[in-house]
Design an enzyme around this catalytic site. Structure first.
Site, mmCIF file in Angstrom:
data_model
loop_
_atom_site.group_PDB
_atom_site.id
_atom_site.type_symbol
_atom_site.label_atom_id
_atom_site.label_comp_id
_atom_site.label_asym_id
_atom_site.label_seq_id
_atom_site.Cartn_x
_atom_site.Cartn_y
_atom_site.Cartn_z
ATOM 1 N N THR A 36 45.311 68.875 7.850
ATOM 2 C CA THR A 36 44.105 68.426 8.545
ATOM 3 C C THR A 36 43.981 66.908 8.421
ATOM 4 O O THR A 36 44.345 66.328 7.412
ATOM 5 C CB THR A 36 42.866 69.089 7.922
ATOM 6 O OG1 THR A 36 43.070 70.500 7.963
ATOM 7 C CG2 THR A 36 41.596 68.741 8.668
ATOM 8 N N THR B 196 38.082 68.753 4.787
ATOM 9 C CA THR B 196 39.429 69.306 4.839
ATOM 10 C C THR B 196 39.626 70.251 3.659
ATOM 11 O O THR B 196 38.948 70.115 2.653
ATOM 12 C CB THR B 196 40.505 68.202 4.771
ATOM 13 O OG1 THR B 196 41.789 68.798 4.735
ATOM 14 C CG2 THR B 196 40.342 67.321 3.537
ATOM 15 N N GLY B 197 40.536 71.241 3.846
ATOM 16 C CA GLY B 197 40.765 72.173 2.756
ATOM 17 C C GLY B 197 40.948 73.572 3.290
ATOM 18 O O GLY B 197 41.560 73.759 4.335
ATOM 19 N N LYS B 198 40.393 74.543 2.562
ATOM 20 C CA LYS B 198 40.524 75.912 3.027
ATOM 21 C C LYS B 198 39.335 76.267 3.915
ATOM 22 O O LYS B 198 38.177 76.309 3.446
ATOM 23 C CB LYS B 198 40.622 76.869 1.835
ATOM 24 C CG LYS B 198 40.970 78.275 2.313
ATOM 25 C CD LYS B 198 41.421 79.176 1.189
ATOM 26 C CE LYS B 198 41.764 80.539 1.792
ATOM 27 N NZ LYS B 198 41.081 81.624 1.103
ATOM 28 N N GLY B 199 39.627 76.506 5.175
ATOM 29 C CA GLY B 199 38.589 76.691 6.177
ATOM 30 C C GLY B 199 37.563 77.745 5.813
ATOM 31 O O GLY B 199 36.354 77.549 6.000
ATOM 32 N N ARG C 284 43.358 82.965 14.304
ATOM 33 C CA ARG C 284 42.439 82.614 13.211
ATOM 34 C C ARG C 284 41.813 81.254 13.484
ATOM 35 O O ARG C 284 42.467 80.323 13.907
ATOM 36 C CB ARG C 284 43.230 82.539 11.892
ATOM 37 C CG ARG C 284 42.389 82.107 10.691
ATOM 38 C CD ARG C 284 42.582 80.636 10.395
ATOM 39 N NE ARG C 284 41.962 80.186 9.148
ATOM 40 C CZ ARG C 284 41.938 78.908 8.766
ATOM 41 N NH1 ARG C 284 42.492 77.975 9.519
ATOM 42 N NH2 ARG C 284 41.365 78.579 7.612
ATOM 43 N N ILE C 285 40.521 81.173 13.299
ATOM 44 C CA ILE C 285 39.790 79.913 13.478
ATOM 45 C C ILE C 285 39.388 79.415 12.096
ATOM 46 O O ILE C 285 38.850 80.196 11.281
ATOM 47 C CB ILE C 285 38.492 80.134 14.292
ATOM 48 C CG1 ILE C 285 38.816 80.839 15.616
ATOM 49 C CG2 ILE C 285 37.784 78.824 14.533
ATOM 50 C CD1 ILE C 285 39.538 80.000 16.596
ATOM 51 N N GLY C 286 39.579 78.145 11.861
ATOM 52 C CA GLY C 286 39.169 77.584 10.566
ATOM 53 C C GLY C 286 37.852 76.848 10.703
ATOM 54 O O GLY C 286 37.082 77.092 11.636
ATOM 55 N N ASP C 287 37.607 75.926 9.787
ATOM 56 C CA ASP C 287 36.339 75.212 9.747
ATOM 57 C C ASP C 287 36.270 74.059 10.739
ATOM 58 O O ASP C 287 35.177 73.644 11.152
ATOM 59 C CB ASP C 287 36.138 74.616 8.342
ATOM 60 C CG ASP C 287 37.212 73.583 8.034
ATOM 61 O OD1 ASP C 287 36.893 72.388 8.018
ATOM 62 O OD2 ASP C 287 38.374 73.972 7.859
#
Lengths: 129, 185
Positions: free
Chosen positions: A1, A51-54, A29-32
């Site tokens: 990201t 940024t990171g794990k969505g 899959r959709i993240g943040d």
């Protein structure tokens, strides 16, 4: 990201974030990042890119929480960012944030975050850990 | 009061002994993007223009997980996403499920400026990008050898990875996918 936030000399703010997501993610899959208020948020007070794990960033509404703590409790950007990151699951989140006054916070609870910043009063930084 | 800019290239388990051949190109890109952003701010470009052009530059760099260099889905494809927001007006744009758009952040901005919506995804977003004449490439443009290897490792370990997660030793017993967060190891 990847992400960027900026404020001009008149206090106007903007943020932008872009990502490929998680390695080995399920198709669809959709993240943040595209969820406004989770990975990206800006108003007249601050602008944030996370940024990171969505899944962690969405569950903890990271970007909007930082803005809300500044807006409703009057915390500084550093205090707000530190509080939100401290309360997120360890090892899953980092963010950059800037205020309309030009104050910058770059906070993370992972091992590192590729980051850089510069301000009109001469502060400049490029860091990883 | 004064201008300021900050950017990031992802957070994660970045080992402190990151080899120089991985560290140097990333730091060089961060430096180049910071200089680009500062020059635009001092030239009185709007913050919205500044964040878009900096993120476009980061998307074009294969060393970061966005645009070219995006990590791969379990099918070995890319599905990119991006969003942008203007603090003064709270206008915002978001896209996801992009497979061919070279600069997702620019599509997010066009969604914000040229549609009544905030968020377009997958086929609709891809079709809108073509309608707007944005640059598109086939999947191979976005896929790097490094990310093919990372997908292989993640599959072997039967887990998903956030940016820069280091491969686990094969002997480690990893719980099955049904156990959720433990997937990042």
């Amino acid at each position: 990201t990847v992400g960027c936030i900026a404020v001009d000399g008149n206090g106007n703010l903007a943020t932008a974030t872009s990502t490929g997501g998680l390695v080995n993610k399920m198709v669809g899959r959709i993240g943040d990042t595209p969820v406004i208020g989770a990975g990206t948020y800006a108003n007249t007070i601050c602008a944030i890119s996370a940024t990171g794990k969505g899944e962690s960033i969405i569950r903890n509404t990271i970007a909007r929480d930082v803005a809300a703590l500044m807006e409703y409790r009057g915390l500084s950007v550093k205090e707000a960012a530190d509080l939100v990151i401290a309360n997120a699951p360890e090892g899953t989140v980092g963010l950059v944030a800037v205020t309309d006054k030009g104050d910058v916070a770059m906070t993370f609870n992972t091992t590192g975050m590729f980051r850089a910043c510069a301000t009109e009063n001469g502060h400049s930084e490029i860091s990883i850990w | 009061m004064g201008w300021a800019i900050a950017l990031h290239g992802g957070a994660g388990d970045i080992p402190v002994d990151l080899p120089n051949d991985k560290r140097a190109p990333r730091e060089a890109t961060l430096r180049r993007c910071l200089d680009l952003g500062v020059a635009a701010l001092t030239a009185n470009r709007s913050p919205l223009d500044v964040v878009e052009l900096v993120v476009r530059e980061l998307e074009n760099c294969p060393h970061f997980n966005a645009g070219r260099g995006s990590v791969l889905t379990t099918d070995g494809t890319v599905e990119m996403e991006a969003s942008i927001m203007d603090g003064t007006t709270k206008r915002c744009g978001a896209v996801s499920g992009l497979t061919t758009v070279v600069n997702p952040i620019s599509l997010a901005r066009i969604v914000m400026e040229k549609t009544p919506h905030i968020y377009l995804a997958f086929d609709g977003a891809e079709a809108f990008a073509r309608e707007q004449g944005l640059e598109t490439r086939d999947q191979s443009y976005f896929i790097t050898e490094q990310n093919i290897e990372r997908l292989k490792q993640a599959k072997e370990a039967n887990r998903v990875q956030i940016d820069y997660t280091q491969p686990q030793p094969v002997k480690e017993q990893v719980p099955t996918s049904s156990e959720g967060d433990s997937q990042i190891g």
